[in-house]
Scaffold this motif. Structure first.
Motif, PDB file in Angstrom:
ATOM      1  N   PRO A 208       0.886  -1.133  -0.481  1.00  0.00           N
ATOM      2  CA  PRO A 208      -0.027  -0.018   0.762  1.00  0.00           C
ATOM      3  C   PRO A 208       0.696   0.984  -0.293  1.00  0.00           C
ATOM      4  CG  PRO A 208      -0.114  -0.993   1.824  1.00  0.00           C
ATOM      5  CD  PRO A 208       0.631  -1.791   1.130  1.00  0.00           C
ATOM      6  N   PHE A 209       2.158   0.883   0.053  1.00  0.00           N
ATOM      7  CA  PHE A 209       2.917   2.210   0.682  1.00  0.00           C
ATOM      8  C   PHE A 209       3.431   2.986  -0.355  1.00  0.00           C
ATOM      9  CE2 PHE A 209       4.812  -0.898   3.604  1.00  0.00           C
ATOM     10  CZ  PHE A 209       4.100  -1.391   4.467  1.00  0.00           C
ATOM     11  N   LEU A 210       3.419   2.012  -2.031  1.00  0.00           N
ATOM     12  CA  LEU A 210       3.339   2.665  -3.402  1.00  0.00           C
ATOM     13  C   LEU A 210       2.066   3.328  -4.492  1.00  0.00           C
ATOM     14  CD1 LEU A 210       5.338   0.103  -4.666  1.00  0.00           C
ATOM     15  CD2 LEU A 210       6.467   1.487  -3.255  1.00  0.00           C
ATOM     16  N   VAL A 211       1.101   3.559  -3.758  1.00  0.00           N
ATOM     17  CA  VAL A 211       0.311   4.383  -3.932  1.00  0.00           C
ATOM     18  C   VAL A 211       0.353   5.868  -3.954  1.00  0.00           C
ATOM     19  CG1 VAL A 211      -2.409   5.086  -3.434  1.00  0.00           C
ATOM     20  CG2 VAL A 211      -1.248   2.487  -2.941  1.00  0.00           C
ATOM     21  N   LYS A 212       0.029   6.849  -4.603  1.00  0.00           N
ATOM     22  CA  LYS A 212       0.794   7.372  -5.240  1.00  0.00           C
ATOM     23  C   LYS A 212      -0.729   8.651  -5.535  1.00  0.00           C
ATOM     24  CE  LYS A 212       4.784   6.901  -7.750  1.00  0.00           C
ATOM     25  NZ  LYS A 212       5.833   6.989  -9.009  1.00  0.00           N
ATOM     26  N   ALA A 213      -1.728   8.238  -5.346  1.00  0.00           N
ATOM     27  CA  ALA A 213      -3.178   9.573  -5.327  1.00  0.00           C
ATOM     28  C   ALA A 213      -3.731   8.774  -4.686  1.00  0.00           C
ATOM     29  CB  ALA A 213      -3.635   8.947  -6.828  1.00  0.00           C
ATOM     30  N   GLY A 214      -4.943   9.023  -3.746  1.00  0.00           N
ATOM     31  CA  GLY A 214      -6.362   8.302  -3.182  1.00  0.00           C
ATOM     32  C   GLY A 214      -5.875   8.221  -1.861  1.00  0.00           C
ATOM     33  N   LEU A 215      -5.029   8.172  -1.517  1.00  0.00           N
ATOM     34  CA  LEU A 215      -4.812   8.207   0.140  1.00  0.00           C
ATOM     35  C   LEU A 215      -3.341   8.827   0.880  1.00  0.00           C
ATOM     36  CD1 LEU A 215      -4.087   5.424   2.459  1.00  0.00           C
ATOM     37  CD2 LEU A 215      -2.521   4.612   1.337  1.00  0.00           C
ATOM     38  N   TRP A 216      -3.361   9.575   2.169  1.00  0.00           N
ATOM     39  CA  TRP A 216      -3.316  10.043   2.705  1.00  0.00           C
ATOM     40  C   TRP A 216      -2.960   9.691   4.255  1.00  0.00           C
ATOM     41  CZ3 TRP A 216      -6.839  11.585  -0.631  1.00  0.00           C
ATOM     42  CH2 TRP A 216      -6.273  12.154  -1.320  1.00  0.00           C
ATOM     43  N   GLY A 217      -1.552   9.207   4.778  1.00  0.00           N
ATOM     44  CA  GLY A 217      -2.159   8.319   6.357  1.00  0.00           C
ATOM     45  C   GLY A 217      -0.858   8.327   6.437  1.00  0.00           C
ATOM     46  N   ILE A 218      -0.326   7.340   8.016  1.00  0.00           N
ATOM     47  CA  ILE A 218       0.822   7.341   8.194  1.00  0.00           C
ATOM     48  C   ILE A 218       0.844   6.243   8.952  1.00  0.00           C
ATOM     49  CG2 ILE A 218       1.113  10.125   8.808  1.00  0.00           C
ATOM     50  CD1 ILE A 218       0.902   8.579  11.831  1.00  0.00           C
ATOM     51  N   GLY A 219       1.986   5.682   8.966  1.00  0.00           N
ATOM     52  CA  GLY A 219       2.184   4.379   9.011  1.00  0.00           C
ATOM     53  C   GLY A 219       3.944   3.820   9.514  1.00  0.00           C
ATOM     54  N   ARG A 220       3.499   2.932   9.953  1.00  0.00           N
ATOM     55  CA  ARG A 220       4.971   2.637  10.816  1.00  0.00           C
ATOM     56  C   ARG A 220       5.543   0.906  10.037  1.00  0.00           C
ATOM     57  NH1 ARG A 220       5.892   0.071  17.159  1.00  0.00           N
ATOM     58  NH2 ARG A 220       8.270  -0.415  17.032  1.00  0.00           N
ATOM     59  N   CYS A 221       6.477   0.384   9.477  1.00  0.00           N
ATOM     60  CA  CYS A 221       6.910  -0.030   8.734  1.00  0.00           C
ATOM     61  C   CYS A 221       8.057  -1.016   8.842  1.00  0.00           C
ATOM     62  CB  CYS A 221       7.453   1.199   7.215  1.00  0.00           C
ATOM     63  SG  CYS A 221       6.507   1.549   6.343  1.00  0.00           S
ATOM     64  N   SER A 222       9.111  -0.344  10.442  1.00  0.00           N
ATOM     65  CA  SER A 222       9.181  -1.435  10.708  1.00  0.00           C
ATOM     66  C   SER A 222       9.606  -0.824  12.474  1.00  0.00           C
ATOM     67  CB  SER A 222      10.872  -1.592  10.453  1.00  0.00           C
ATOM     68  OG  SER A 222      11.133  -0.596  10.582  1.00  0.00           O
ATOM     69  N   HIS A 223      10.323  -1.634  13.107  1.00  0.00           N
ATOM     70  CA  HIS A 223      10.106  -1.352  14.824  1.00  0.00           C
ATOM     71  C   HIS A 223      10.785   0.377  15.099  1.00  0.00           C
ATOM     72  CE1 HIS A 223       9.552  -4.946  16.598  1.00  0.00           C
ATOM     73  NE2 HIS A 223      10.430  -5.665  15.756  1.00  0.00           N
ATOM     74  N   THR A 224      11.664   0.659  13.877  1.00  0.00           N
ATOM     75  CA  THR A 224      11.992   2.206  13.680  1.00  0.00           C
ATOM     76  C   THR A 224      11.693   2.996  13.251  1.00  0.00           C
ATOM     77  OG1 THR A 224      14.180   1.582  13.044  1.00  0.00           O
ATOM     78  CG2 THR A 224      13.801   1.351  15.540  1.00  0.00           C
ATOM     79  N   SER A 225      10.868   2.462  11.605  1.00  0.00           N
ATOM     80  CA  SER A 225      10.270   3.365  10.852  1.00  0.00           C
ATOM     81  C   SER A 225       9.135   3.913  10.639  1.00  0.00           C
ATOM     82  CB  SER A 225      10.865   2.420   9.468  1.00  0.00           C
ATOM     83  OG  SER A 225      10.578   3.463   8.670  1.00  0.00           O
ATOM     84  N   TYR A 226       9.339   5.486  11.196  1.00  0.00           N
ATOM     85  CA  TYR A 226       7.402   5.388  10.508  1.00  0.00           C
ATOM     86  C   TYR A 226       7.291   6.514   9.469  1.00  0.00           C
ATOM     87  CZ  TYR A 226       6.809   3.899  15.504  1.00  0.00           C
ATOM     88  OH  TYR A 226       6.258   3.342  16.395  1.00  0.00           O
ATOM     89  N   ILE A 227       6.760   6.572   8.626  1.00  0.00           N
ATOM     90  CA  ILE A 227       6.559   6.744   7.249  1.00  0.00           C
ATOM     91  C   ILE A 227       5.275   7.783   7.185  1.00  0.00           C
ATOM     92  CG2 ILE A 227       6.621   6.816   4.845  1.00  0.00           C
ATOM     93  CD1 ILE A 227       8.936   4.835   5.212  1.00  0.00           C
TER      94      ILE A 227
END
Length: 472
Positions: free
Chosen positions: A380-399
């Motif tokens: 889902p991280f590759l979606v370039k349009a239609g999504l606005w959000g934040i998330g955790r991808c690993s223990h130390t990575s937030y995007i």
């Protein structure tokens, strides 16, 4: 009274419907109505093919008319009678057509215009409904009477609104004064907080200065002692150096031992601590957002991926075993995701989601255009349009995921995320409720309604939507 009425009728019959005066050289046309010869001739002057009666608009087959000598004699008699007051007033108050210099006696219903007989025969009004001015006036008086009643009701409603608005002015003044006092009190508290915070930080800085100064003075003293000892040793070495061989050799052991034991203190270095402070929650604005805009979000099972298990109250979702569910174009087939049951396209909304120590998740909003089953798209991280959000991808990575990815560096690991959607401004903000800090804000054009979005990842720990009471 009967005689007066009979005289009035006689005078009316002796009058021309066009000029409203007594008939002059009266003639009778095909339909039976009578007119002055000059009046009917002028009315039919420019007509060809059809000749409507100025009174009843019956179309006469030709332009012929007959002299009515008997009516002429009656007219002469009527002239000798005293003129009725109503007839005199009617004649004096009659309006004339500026173009044809004839009395306005008919009314065009389509154009709502008063006309003279000759105007009514023109091409502008030939296909329109024309009727006598008396009947038209009677009809429109009835219509206006109905409108008057409606207008009275509207005027009464407007008067009530004005009265209510006028009464609200005092209420407004009281509310403004109350709010003014609240703002004054808030700013006084804020200023007091800043003053106390300033004094506390200055005290900490003073304490640190005293502590560092004491250590520095101690280091200077130790270094001075070392310098004195070094000077004494140097003098002793110099004095022994010039003595005999035996004396030099007998003292060399002691000199070497003292030289090795004489160590210079390290130079003292210092670094100030970071004086970081945060505004308390009441000054961050988050409390007001929570209190005023908190909405009760529930999940929509129709959109859930087949491996997602939703609780009965539709407040919690976790990744689990494949379920046999009917096909739906609304479902997510590639990513383990689910949407909120209600979309938002106006106003402001706030909701909270508990993530705890879940290693992978995405929270935010999305449009209906967000792909549900795109091939070769496993993230889902590759979606370039239609999504606005934040998330955790690993223990130390937030995007932050949107048109562009942004790396986030929260000072405290988020346990609960607050999401504030402002549809009017086109903004969605994410708060770390562990330290009440703002993680990220998107400012964009959403292009229509948006839905709360929840991505669980493939780990079984749940995402849980907090109820209103849990955040109060």
């Amino acid at each position: 009274m009967e005689l007066a009425a009979a005289l009035a009728d006689l005078q009316a019959e002796a009058s021309c419907p066009i000029c409203l005066g007594y008939l002059k050289s009266p003639v009778t046309i095909y339909c039976g109505h009578n007119f002055c010869l000059a009046c009917i001739t002028e009315s039919w002057k420019d007509l060809k093919g059809s000749f409507p009666c100025p009174s009843c608009h019956f179309v006469c087959p030709n332009k012929k008319f007959q002299n009515n000598f008997q009516l002429g004699n009656l007219t002469e008699i009527a002239k000798l009678l005293p003129l009725r007051r109503s007839k005199r007033k009617k004649q004096e108050g009659s309006l004339m057509c500026e173009t044809h210099k004839q009395v306005l006696t008919v009314f065009c219903q389509k154009d709502l215009e008063v006309l003279c007989p000759q105007c009514s025969f023109s091409a502008d009004h030939q296909q329109h409904y024309i009727w006598p001015i008396e009947k038209a006036a009677d009809y429109h008086r009835k219509q206006l009477a109905r409108h008057i009643e409606l207008w009275k009701e509207k005027v009464e409603q407007i008067d009530k609104v004005i009265a209510m608005q006028t009464g609200k002015s005092e209420e407004l003044k009281k509310k403004v004064e109350h709010r003014r006092e609240e703002i004054k009190s808030e700013f006084e508290q804020f200023m007091l907080f800043l003053q106390n915070e300033h004094e506390a930080v200055v005290r900490q800085l003073q304490d640190e200065e005293n502590e560092l100064l004491a250590k520095l003075n101690e280091n200077v003293a130790d270094t001075s002692d070392h310098a004195s000892a070094s000077k004494c040793l140097l003098k002793e070495i110099e004095s022994k150096y010039v003595k005999s061989e035996v004396e030099v050799l007998t003292s060399v052991k002691s000199i070497y031992r003292r030289y090795r034991s004489l160590k210079c203190p390290e130079m003292f270095s210092f670094q100030f601590r970071d004086y970081v402070y945060q505004l308390p929650p009441q000054y961050s604005g988050l409390n007001r957002i929570i209190k005023q805009f908190h909405v009760d979000v529930v999940l929509d099972p129709e959109t859930a991926h087949r491996k997602l298990i939703i609780s009965e109250d539709r407040k919690s979702v976790r990744y689990g075993n494949m379920q046999k569910l009917p096909h739906s174009p609304q479902k997510f087939y590639i990513w383990p995701a689910v949407l909120g049951a209600r979309s938002y396209s106006s106003g402001r909304q706030y909701w909270e989601v508990e993530v705890k120590d879940k290693p992978e998740w995405i929270l935010g909003i999305c449009t209906a255009a967000l792909p549900r089953r795109r091939k070769n798209q496993n993230q889902p991280f590759l979606v370039k349009a239609g999504l606005w959000g934040i998330g955790r991808c690993s223990h130390t990575s937030y995007i932050a995921f949107g048109p562009k990815k942004v790396n986030l560096l929260p000072k405290v690991i988020p346990i609960k995320i607050g999401i504030f959607l402002d549809c009017e401004m086109g903004e969605v903000s994410f708060y770390n409720l562990s330290d009440r800090s703002l993680l990220h804000t998107f400012n964009d054009y959403f292009g229509g309604p948006v839905w709360p979005y929840f991505y669980t990842g493939t780990e079984s720990r749940p995402l849980r939507i907090c109820t209103v009471t849990e955040s109060e």
